[in-house]
Structures are given as structure tokens and as C-alpha cells.
Design a protein around this motif. Sequence first.
Motif, PDB file in Angstrom:
ATOM      1  N   GLU A  92      23.040  50.645  52.808  1.00  0.00           N
ATOM      2  CA  GLU A  92      23.353  49.591  52.126  1.00  0.00           C
ATOM      3  C   GLU A  92      24.312  49.931  51.065  1.00  0.00           C
ATOM      4  OE1 GLU A  92      19.220  49.573  50.727  1.00  0.00           O
ATOM      5  OE2 GLU A  92      18.394  48.393  52.720  1.00  0.00           O
ATOM      6  N   GLN A  93      24.306  50.948  50.551  1.00  0.00           N
ATOM      7  CA  GLN A  93      25.440  51.229  49.411  1.00  0.00           C
ATOM      8  C   GLN A  93      26.897  51.094  49.862  1.00  0.00           C
ATOM      9  OE1 GLN A  93      24.829  55.010  47.483  1.00  0.00           O
ATOM     10  NE2 GLN A  93      26.110  54.365  45.725  1.00  0.00           N
ATOM     11  N   TRP A  94      27.069  51.659  51.237  1.00  0.00           N
ATOM     12  CA  TRP A  94      28.423  51.021  51.731  1.00  0.00           C
ATOM     13  C   TRP A  94      28.715  49.712  52.119  1.00  0.00           C
ATOM     14  CZ3 TRP A  94      30.514  48.939  56.077  1.00  0.00           C
ATOM     15  CH2 TRP A  94      31.725  49.160  56.414  1.00  0.00           C
ATOM     16  N   ALA A  95      27.702  48.899  52.221  1.00  0.00           N
ATOM     17  CA  ALA A  95      27.789  47.482  52.502  1.00  0.00           C
ATOM     18  C   ALA A  95      28.119  46.707  51.317  1.00  0.00           C
ATOM     19  CB  ALA A  95      26.437  46.983  53.081  1.00  0.00           C
ATOM     20  N   LEU A  96      27.322  47.199  50.175  1.00  0.00           N
ATOM     21  CA  LEU A  96      27.592  46.702  48.867  1.00  0.00           C
ATOM     22  C   LEU A  96      28.951  46.871  48.378  1.00  0.00           C
ATOM     23  CD1 LEU A  96      26.459  45.304  46.309  1.00  0.00           C
ATOM     24  CD2 LEU A  96      25.820  47.600  45.510  1.00  0.00           C
ATOM     25  N   ALA A  97      29.578  48.146  48.725  1.00  0.00           N
ATOM     26  CA  ALA A  97      30.722  48.331  48.134  1.00  0.00           C
ATOM     27  C   ALA A  97      31.851  47.716  48.862  1.00  0.00           C
ATOM     28  CB  ALA A  97      31.131  49.939  48.297  1.00  0.00           C
ATOM     29  N   ARG A  98      31.426  47.324  50.278  1.00  0.00           N
ATOM     30  CA  ARG A  98      32.291  46.428  50.978  1.00  0.00           C
ATOM     31  C   ARG A  98      32.454  45.194  50.521  1.00  0.00           C
ATOM     32  NH1 ARG A  98      36.513  46.860  55.069  1.00  0.00           N
ATOM     33  NH2 ARG A  98      36.366  45.275  56.455  1.00  0.00           N
ATOM     34  N   ARG A  99      31.118  44.486  50.129  1.00  0.00           N
ATOM     35  CA  ARG A  99      31.524  43.253  49.438  1.00  0.00           C
ATOM     36  C   ARG A  99      32.033  43.088  48.179  1.00  0.00           C
ATOM     37  NH1 ARG A  99      25.925  43.523  51.470  1.00  0.00           N
ATOM     38  NH2 ARG A  99      25.264  43.752  49.319  1.00  0.00           N
ATOM     39  N   CYS A 100      31.953  44.212  47.314  1.00  0.00           N
ATOM     40  CA  CYS A 100      32.706  44.273  46.220  1.00  0.00           C
ATOM     41  C   CYS A 100      34.172  44.259  46.421  1.00  0.00           C
ATOM     42  CB  CYS A 100      32.051  45.338  45.262  1.00  0.00           C
ATOM     43  SG  CYS A 100      30.390  45.178  44.483  1.00  0.00           S
ATOM     44  N   ALA A 101      34.611  45.151  47.379  1.00  0.00           N
ATOM     45  CA  ALA A 101      36.046  45.087  47.695  1.00  0.00           C
ATOM     46  C   ALA A 101      36.510  43.895  48.017  1.00  0.00           C
ATOM     47  CB  ALA A 101      36.000  46.044  48.810  1.00  0.00           C
ATOM     48  N   LEU A 102      35.799  43.107  48.986  1.00  0.00           N
ATOM     49  CA  LEU A 102      36.088  41.738  49.209  1.00  0.00           C
ATOM     50  C   LEU A 102      36.391  40.907  47.922  1.00  0.00           C
ATOM     51  CD1 LEU A 102      36.810  39.616  51.430  1.00  0.00           C
ATOM     52  CD2 LEU A 102      34.202  39.264  51.749  1.00  0.00           C
ATOM     53  N   ALA A 103      35.192  40.826  47.058  1.00  0.00           N
ATOM     54  CA  ALA A 103      35.331  40.079  45.961  1.00  0.00           C
ATOM     55  C   ALA A 103      36.634  40.295  45.146  1.00  0.00           C
ATOM     56  CB  ALA A 103      34.183  40.147  44.859  1.00  0.00           C
ATOM     57  N   HIS A 104      36.703  41.785  45.058  1.00  0.00           N
ATOM     58  CA  HIS A 104      38.206  42.212  44.364  1.00  0.00           C
ATOM     59  C   HIS A 104      39.430  41.612  44.978  1.00  0.00           C
ATOM     60  CE1 HIS A 104      40.687  44.505  41.720  1.00  0.00           C
ATOM     61  NE2 HIS A 104      41.259  45.190  42.697  1.00  0.00           N
ATOM     62  N   LEU A 105      39.224  41.686  46.186  1.00  0.00           N
ATOM     63  CA  LEU A 105      40.739  41.090  47.158  1.00  0.00           C
ATOM     64  C   LEU A 105      40.756  39.559  46.779  1.00  0.00           C
ATOM     65  CD1 LEU A 105      42.798  41.872  48.935  1.00  0.00           C
ATOM     66  CD2 LEU A 105      41.111  41.333  50.851  1.00  0.00           C
ATOM     67  N   GLN A 106      39.581  38.890  46.961  1.00  0.00           N
ATOM     68  CA  GLN A 106      39.653  37.450  46.708  1.00  0.00           C
ATOM     69  C   GLN A 106      40.130  37.324  45.023  1.00  0.00           C
ATOM     70  OE1 GLN A 106      35.763  35.921  47.888  1.00  0.00           O
ATOM     71  NE2 GLN A 106      36.248  36.096  49.968  1.00  0.00           N
ATOM     72  N   GLY A 107      39.828  37.842  44.258  1.00  0.00           N
ATOM     73  CA  GLY A 107      40.167  37.792  42.827  1.00  0.00           C
ATOM     74  C   GLY A 107      41.742  37.911  42.698  1.00  0.00           C
ATOM     75  N   LEU A 108      42.122  39.074  43.350  1.00  0.00           N
ATOM     76  CA  LEU A 108      43.471  39.500  43.522  1.00  0.00           C
ATOM     77  C   LEU A 108      44.482  38.224  43.932  1.00  0.00           C
ATOM     78  CD1 LEU A 108      43.837  43.331  44.303  1.00  0.00           C
ATOM     79  CD2 LEU A 108      44.146  42.115  41.946  1.00  0.00           C
ATOM     80  N   GLN A 109      44.195  37.697  45.055  1.00  0.00           N
ATOM     81  CA  GLN A 109      44.648  36.628  45.703  1.00  0.00           C
ATOM     82  C   GLN A 109      44.665  35.387  44.569  1.00  0.00           C
ATOM     83  OE1 GLN A 109      42.565  36.024  49.369  1.00  0.00           O
ATOM     84  NE2 GLN A 109      43.590  37.843  50.657  1.00  0.00           N
ATOM     85  N   ALA A 110      43.651  34.978  44.116  1.00  0.00           N
ATOM     86  CA  ALA A 110      43.574  33.824  43.175  1.00  0.00           C
ATOM     87  C   ALA A 110      44.535  34.149  42.190  1.00  0.00           C
ATOM     88  CB  ALA A 110      42.206  33.717  42.609  1.00  0.00           C
ATOM     89  N   GLY A 111      44.724  35.332  41.657  1.00  0.00           N
ATOM     90  CA  GLY A 111      45.632  35.564  40.504  1.00  0.00           C
ATOM     91  C   GLY A 111      46.920  35.535  40.796  1.00  0.00           C
ATOM     92  N   VAL A 112      47.416  36.024  42.083  1.00  0.00           N
ATOM     93  CA  VAL A 112      48.852  35.853  42.562  1.00  0.00           C
ATOM     94  C   VAL A 112      49.226  34.340  42.597  1.00  0.00           C
ATOM     95  CG1 VAL A 112      50.294  36.444  44.402  1.00  0.00           C
ATOM     96  CG2 VAL A 112      48.747  38.210  43.225  1.00  0.00           C
ATOM     97  N   ARG A 113      48.108  33.692  43.356  1.00  0.00           N
ATOM     98  CA  ARG A 113      48.514  32.316  43.573  1.00  0.00           C
ATOM     99  C   ARG A 113      48.780  31.412  42.369  1.00  0.00           C
ATOM    100  NH1 ARG A 113      44.683  31.995  47.033  1.00  0.00           N
ATOM    101  NH2 ARG A 113      43.042  31.349  45.452  1.00  0.00           N
ATOM    102  N   MET A 114      48.045  31.865  41.264  1.00  0.00           N
ATOM    103  CA  MET A 114      47.777  31.047  40.128  1.00  0.00           C
ATOM    104  C   MET A 114      49.381  31.300  39.412  1.00  0.00           C
ATOM    105  SD  MET A 114      46.842  28.728  38.292  1.00  0.00           S
ATOM    106  CE  MET A 114      45.199  28.505  38.779  1.00  0.00           C
ATOM    107  N   LEU A 115      49.698  32.802  39.375  1.00  0.00           N
ATOM    108  CA  LEU A 115      51.081  33.243  38.777  1.00  0.00           C
ATOM    109  C   LEU A 115      52.158  32.554  39.453  1.00  0.00           C
ATOM    110  CD1 LEU A 115      50.396  36.922  38.218  1.00  0.00           C
ATOM    111  CD2 LEU A 115      50.724  35.218  36.389  1.00  0.00           C
TER     112      LEU A 115
END
Length: 543
Positions: A92-115
Amino acid sequence: MDGGLRKLAAPSVVPGPSGVALRTRLKQLTAADEEVLRRVGAHLGALACRDLKARCCDGLGHDAKAWAVRKRELTPLSSARWAGSITKATHEQWALARRCALAHLQGLQAGVRMLRHRLALPVGSKGSKKAPGGYRSRREWHAKARRLRVLEDRLARERAAWEAGTVHVVRGGKRLARMRHQLPAAQITQAQWRERWEAARWFLQADGESGKRYGNETIRIAPDGEVSIRLPAPLAGLANAPHGRYVLTGRVRFAHRGPEWADRAAANRAVAYRIHHDPARTRWYVTASWQKPVTRTVPLAAVLADGVIGVDMNADHLAAWRLDVHGNPTGSPRRFCYDLTGTTQHRDAQLRHALTRLLHWGRTCGVRAIAVEDLDFTAERTREKHGGRKRFRRLIAGLPTGRLRARLTSMADQTGIAVVAVDPAYTSKWGAQHWQKPLTSKNRKITRHDAASIAIGRRAQGYPLRRRTTPPRTHRSDGCGPRIVQAGGDAPGREGPRRRVPGPRTRSVPPDAERTRATRTPTTVRGVCGEQEWVQDPLLLTD
């Protein structure tokens, strides 16, 4: 929708919670009890750290066979049930870290797209409501161009880690691990930090098992409050009860939903327990949790049969207003304030207190539904969209959207009140446009948030947010149906005259009785007893 407006989602009833968690304090523990808990927690915590490292090394190639191998290796060092709890918590802890990594990846994509969008616009160009414009100066444009290169490199690194299945997780928490390098700023000593770090890495939790005594074979709590722990194999010499168990001196009692927990434990139904230590308060706590079947969703028309309370969430308060079955606001608006500054425990307590007052008011009003907005500020929290508007970005980041919805759903389930989620589009704008000014008077000032609560409630009921619907062009009378939408088609007497209220009229002047009596010609004979018949006077004949 026409006019460039986005399509609105239909309101829906939020399903109830799927689990229950209770926490209470372990009191009256002796020094021997605390020493046993520390040794067991440290031993199992070391095994959990080792298992988490093995799980992270497996990455995406992990399967059920690898899970069985990990559990088989941990069993001789603890027990079969302790090994099962450790491997499950690791997964469960590994799965939670995996979901957090996906959220961080989506945030970076949104920032790059806006810039990229803002850098492509001319310097000084104005933006619109849906998208920001260009940067204000050439200097800012150059700084953002450099930041774009940094985010692109970071995005490439995170995307490669995501595809490889690499996660970054720390047992005990990343914040506490980084605090080790900032002890003066945190105002704690190295010994205090070490105590917190060790307590956060302990492992003292066991999953429940139906059919076993009191619902858990590893950490067993009897209905009378007796706590006993099955010791790992290397620590079996510390047992003070048969079968390698250790019975604590203290007793526990769950103040909240205690009878429900006692009935479940007496029926030998599965209950999971977790024992943790708070070094700052030098206290021990135990948390009991179990799954429950999700409450069957009631039809939307049934929960709205007695009206609804529309709630508009803001940074420092909840604006609420009760609406009847026809969408009319009744009574006065209510405001439930909270303060979201300070520690996490303080913010959570403030939010629970505000929701408790809201639910108590809902029960007093007799409604069975509370309408809230289904807010999601994931795309709005990026710093690249709002730029230097730090105050606005801090305001959006401080709104407890997810926590409020989860808390409200859990607390409303116990009061019999359903939560209706509505689309948040244009509620504040149209509420202020159609409801704020008509409801404002000399003695009552209606804010924009109060008007938004009316719009939220009406959207949950399926009514338009406008106060009055325009009559048909071909027939301006009521031939094509009622003129307004405040009264339903089945409301009795909606087209009839107003009910006669006894008493003086405020818009009419009563006739002057003395003047009327003086100008009227008498038509009866005066002085005759009441028992005789009235005789009309003869007519006056004139030449």
C-alpha cells in the motif's frame, strides 16, 4: 450550452463512507508495558524497512509470486500474521508513492504547457478569463524561459522514473527526514528528533480476521478493554500470558461509537488495530478500523423531498442557506466560520467543528440533503498560471476541498443527511447576478457567498439559477404554464387568489362611519319596539 458556456454535469448523491476508524488513548501503562511496545515496534519496523526496500527494487516486475517470497522470508523473524501485515502495508505504501509520482508528473506537464503558452505570446499582451496573457516585461520573459528549461529537464527525469517504476518513499516521512538538517529552525534538539524519527518508523499494526477471537489474532482487544499482543518469535521470552502473548496493564475505551465496536468485537468480526506513540506528548494511542458496506445511494428526488441546504465553501467560512422544495430561500442565511491557520490538528478540528454545527442546523430544519460544489483546483494551483499573484495562489491552495468533502460525507452518514455534489461552474457569478440584490434590504446585507449558496441549492434541485423565467413569446399569460419556476406545476392553489387575512389592510383606508351615517337618508321608523315589524316611511310627494 450556448454562448460559449461549458456543459454542466448533473447533480448526484455522494456515496457514503466505506470504512470506520476510531482512536483512543492507551492509559495506565507501566514501564514494562512501554518497554515491550518499544522493542516490538522497533523489531517489526526494521523488518518493514527491509521489505519496503525489496518491494522498491522489484518495481513494475513485482507479482504475486514475489509477494509470497517476501512473506516467506519474514515469517521466521516474526509470525505468519505479522508477515502478512508487513507485506500488505508495504504494498500500500508503494502504491501511494506511485500515485504521488503520477500527480507530480501531471503537475510538471501542466507547468510546462502553461509556460510554453505564455512565452509564445507577445510581451505585455493581455489575457482572458480562461487563459493568461503574455509576460509583463522582457526580463520576466527571460526568467520564465530559463525556468521552462529547468522544468523540461525535471519532467524528462520524472517521466523516465515513472516508466521504469521507480518511486521515492521514506519510512517515517520525508518532512521529518529533512528536519534533521534544520533542527534550530524547528526548535528541537537532536535527541528529540531521534525520538520522533524512531517512533515514526515503528510498526505496530495488524489486519483483522473474521472468525478469530475478537476479530484479530495478532493485536486482540476484548470488549471489556483488555489489550494483548502476539509477540514475534525472537521476542517470545517477554510474554506474560500463554501462547506467546503479552497482556498490557491498561484498559482502553472507545468514547466515540464504542457500542458499535464492542458489538463487532464480541461477534468475532474483523477489526484492524494500530498502536502508535506520540513522543511530543509521551502518550500511546490505539486506532481501530474496519470496513463497512457502502450505504446504498438514495434517489436524488427522495433526498430533496424536504428541501435542501446549499453550502458555498470559502477560505474562512461556510455560507449556507435553506431552500424549500420549490427552490425559494427561506429564513436567513447562516455562516459557519473556521480558522485554517496553525497545525494540521488545529485545522482539522476547526473544520470538524464547522461541519458539526452545519449538520445540527440541518437536522433542526428537517432537511435530508446538503448541496456542495464538486471543486477541484488541481489545474489552478500551478504557479505558472497566476504568476506573481501569490496571495491568490495561497488562497486556492488553502481551500480544504478534498478534506471537507470527505469529512462531510463521513459525518453526514451518521445523521441521515445525504450530500449532493453539483457542478461548481458559474455559481458565484450567477448567484450574485440574480439573487444578491433582490434579497438585500436595510436590515439584512446579503454577500456574494450567500447568493452563491442559493445557486448551489437550486442547481441540486434541478432548477435554473435565474429568479424568473420569461413567459412564452406567443402567449404572455399563463396559458402555456406557470410564469415562474418558484412554484411547481403540482403546487395546489398556485394560480388562485391570495388567501384572505383578517385584520386591517395596510394599503386601504377604512370608510368614515360618522360621515356615512350623516349623509344617509333614514328608511325606518324610529321609536318602535324591536318586537314589531319595521315600517318604511311614505315617499315625499312634491308638486
